[in-house]
Structures are given as structure tokens and as C-alpha cells.
Design a protein around this motif. Structure first.
Motif, PDB file in Angstrom:
ATOM      1  N   ARG A  89       0.815  -1.218   0.000  1.00 16.66           N
ATOM      2  CA  ARG A  89       0.000   0.000   0.000  1.00 16.66           C
ATOM      3  C   ARG A  89       0.848   1.267   0.000  1.00 16.66           C
ATOM      4  O   ARG A  89       0.370   2.327  -0.364  1.00 16.66           O
ATOM      5  N   GLN A  90       2.097   1.149   0.433  1.00 16.40           N
ATOM      6  CA  GLN A  90       3.024   2.281   0.389  1.00 16.40           C
ATOM      7  C   GLN A  90       4.423   1.738   0.141  1.00 16.40           C
ATOM      8  O   GLN A  90       4.714   0.568   0.434  1.00 16.40           O
ATOM      9  N   SER A  91       5.294   2.585  -0.348  1.00 14.11           N
ATOM     10  CA  SER A  91       6.681   2.154  -0.533  1.00 14.11           C
ATOM     11  C   SER A  91       7.364   2.014   0.832  1.00 14.11           C
ATOM     12  O   SER A  91       6.987   2.656   1.807  1.00 14.11           O
ATOM     13  N   TRP A 145      13.897   8.777  -4.907  1.00 19.35           N
ATOM     14  CA  TRP A 145      12.495   9.064  -5.198  1.00 19.35           C
ATOM     15  C   TRP A 145      12.188   8.610  -6.621  1.00 19.35           C
ATOM     16  O   TRP A 145      12.962   8.900  -7.530  1.00 19.35           O
ATOM     17  N   THR A 204      -5.281  12.147  -0.036  1.00 18.82           N
ATOM     18  CA  THR A 204      -5.018  10.710  -0.105  1.00 18.82           C
ATOM     19  C   THR A 204      -3.911  10.442  -1.116  1.00 18.82           C
ATOM     20  O   THR A 204      -3.478  11.340  -1.846  1.00 18.82           O
ATOM     21  N   ARG A 205      -3.533   9.181  -1.186  1.00 20.40           N
ATOM     22  CA  ARG A 205      -2.587   8.738  -2.213  1.00 20.40           C
ATOM     23  C   ARG A 205      -3.293   7.835  -3.215  1.00 20.40           C
ATOM     24  O   ARG A 205      -2.673   6.968  -3.828  1.00 20.40           O
ATOM     25  N   SER A 206      -4.562   8.052  -3.387  1.00 19.17           N
ATOM     26  CA  SER A 206      -5.347   7.272  -4.337  1.00 19.17           C
ATOM     27  C   SER A 206      -4.744   7.370  -5.741  1.00 19.17           C
ATOM     28  O   SER A 206      -4.274   8.437  -6.160  1.00 19.17           O
ATOM     29  N   PRO A 207      -4.789   6.268  -6.503  1.00 15.03           N
ATOM     30  CA  PRO A 207      -4.305   6.332  -7.889  1.00 15.03           C
ATOM     31  C   PRO A 207      -5.255   7.088  -8.808  1.00 15.03           C
ATOM     32  O   PRO A 207      -4.861   7.466  -9.912  1.00 15.03           O
ATOM     33  N   ARG A 242      -6.521  10.111  -9.721  1.00 12.30           N
ATOM     34  CA  ARG A 242      -6.212  11.516  -9.544  1.00 12.30           C
ATOM     35  C   ARG A 242      -6.365  12.242 -10.875  1.00 12.30           C
ATOM     36  O   ARG A 242      -6.432  11.605 -11.931  1.00 12.30           O
ATOM     37  N   GLY A 277       2.335   8.767  -9.356  1.00 16.23           N
ATOM     38  CA  GLY A 277       2.690   8.282  -8.036  1.00 16.23           C
ATOM     39  C   GLY A 277       4.084   8.730  -7.647  1.00 16.23           C
ATOM     40  O   GLY A 277       4.914   9.082  -8.487  1.00 16.23           O
ATOM     41  N   SER A 315       7.217   7.484  -4.911  1.00 15.68           N
ATOM     42  CA  SER A 315       7.664   6.438  -3.999  1.00 15.68           C
ATOM     43  C   SER A 315       9.135   6.624  -3.665  1.00 15.68           C
ATOM     44  O   SER A 315       9.933   7.023  -4.520  1.00 15.68           O
ATOM     45  N   THR A 319      -4.632   8.812   8.427  1.00 11.69           N
ATOM     46  CA  THR A 319      -3.902   7.538   8.445  1.00 11.69           C
ATOM     47  C   THR A 319      -3.216   7.274   9.782  1.00 11.69           C
ATOM     48  O   THR A 319      -2.799   6.145  10.042  1.00 11.69           O
TER      49      THR A 319
END
Length: 226
Positions: A24-26, A58, A91-94, A96, A101, A103, A154
């Protein structure tokens, strides 16, 4: 509407060919390995000169499976069970306005490949196999790390790890160098947050195999590796 064209400079190759199972996250699963291969136009060793001096990078990349012509100002974060709406920019929703993204990954080494040019070996990426990369920048701890940062909705939602029950004969079906990464993916519970059926069997594509499992309570039970 003003637009700006960006170029794909590289693609990352990982053991996860589908969205299901991607962290869900890097940084959540440092065992996950990846190789960043530059597109032919950018296979220039001079472009990575000095990069080996950094421990983390990054990556700016495209949610290639979430590109769409429209956008919504609110989304339903899975971490909130998919029932509560939040602003897309909170949010970090895809999903957008621009499917981009960001990471941070650990850089293991820079390989000078005879055919592919400079190849970056990284760990901890939250990207599918073949994900397009737009840019790569060094991670600077003095500027990029904020230990006292708050995490909005979060905070307090960090998922706990599950126990994995995988018979040895099934684990042996996975290449040895990828076994710890697979177990880490399963420990992090790849299921959607709103699903909790102990009899449901899931299929995870990983490293060319289809790993079937179910979750009973706090235990992931691997039932088959195809």
C-alpha cells in the motif's frame, strides 16, 4: 486546458504483475526487489554518474492501470473501509487528475549491463511489474525526512502483521531469492480492507506463480502454488 507532455524514461520490473498484492506504500516491504531499466533513449551511463552515493531514491511514476479521462474530487480510501469519502488530494489514491505516483525506494546497486545500460537494483517499491517511470531523484535525508510529521486520517491505521502458515513444499515452488518477499507480502495482508471471509480463497500472482491462500483470524494459510 494547458497540458505538458512527459516522457517515460524507464520501467521497473518486480515480482508483482497485478495490482493485488502490491504494498500500500513504498518501504513497507523492504524484501521486495526491483530492477529499473531505462528506455533506450536514456541508457546513458553519464546520466547516473554519482547516483551510487545515495542510499535511497524518489521515483515519480504513472499509475498505468488507473489512467482515465475524468476525475472525482473525493475518493473512498481502502484504509477507511471504502465507505468514507476524503478529498483526493488528502489521499494517495491512484485515481487523480494526473495518475502520478511518488515512492521512495532503497538503492542497492547500479549495474552496468552490456545490453541494457545502467540498471538500478532497488528494494521496497510499491509498483507493479512494468510500471512506467517519469523521473528519478536522490532522496535527501536532511530535507526529505520529517520525523514529527502528522499523517492525517492515516495516523493510527498502520496495519498489523499477520502470521503466515505456508507448508515447506509449497514455499519451495518459489525461487529462493523471492521467498522472503512473498512471505512479507502475505504478512502485510494484501486483501481489501472490507473483506473478511475466512473461507474465501485468494490468488496472488507473484514471480510467475499463482499463490492461493485464505485468511483465518490472524493467520494467512497458503493452500496452493501453481
Amino acid at each position: 486546458m494547458e497540458t505538458y507532455e512527459v516522457k517515460i524514461i524507464a520501467r521497473i520490473h518486480t515480482d508483482l504483475p497485478e495490482k493485488f498484492g502490491v504494498p500500500r506504500q513504498s518501504g513497507l516491504i523492504p524484501e521486495l526487489q526491483g530492477r529499473i531499466v531505462f528506455e533506450p533513449e536514456f541508457r546513458n551511463v553519464d546520466a547516473v554518474r554519482g547516483l551510487e552515493g545515495y542510499s535511497h531514491l524518489w521515483l515519480i511514476w504513472q499509475f498505468s492501470k488507473a489512467v482515465r479521462d475524468t476525475w472525482s474530487p473525493t475518493v473512498r480510501p481502502p484504509r477507511l473501509g471504502g465507505n468514507q469519502r476524503m478529498g483526493v488530494f488528502a489521499t494517495r489514491s491512484p485515481f487523480r487528475p494526473n495518475a502520478i505516483g511518488l515512492s521512495s525506494v532503497a538503492l542497492e546497486k547500479v549495474e552496468l549491463h552490456p545490453q541494457l545500460g545502467p540498471v538500478l537494483h532497488v528494494r521496497g517499491a510499491d509498483l507493479m511489474d512494468g510500471t512506467p517511470i517519469f523521473d528519478i531523484k536522490p532522496y535527501l535525508s536532511y530535507a526529505d525526512s520529517h520525523p514529527d510529521a502528522t499523517g492525517g486520517f492515516t495516523d493510527g491505521l498502520a496495519g498489523h502483521l499477520l502470521t503466515v502458515d505456508c507448508p515447506a513444499e509449497l514455499l519451495e515452488e518459489i525461487p529462493e531469492e523471492s521467498r522472503e518477499a512473498l512471505l512479507a507480502v502475505l504478512r502485510n495482508d494484501p486483501r481489501p480492507r472490507y473483506q473478511d471471509d475466512p473461507e474465501r480463497v485468494y490468488g496472488l500472482s507473484f514471480g510467475g506463480r499463482n499463490v492461493k491462500f485464505r485468511v483465518a483470524g490472524e493467520t494467512v494459510i497458503v493452500t496452493e502454488v501453481e
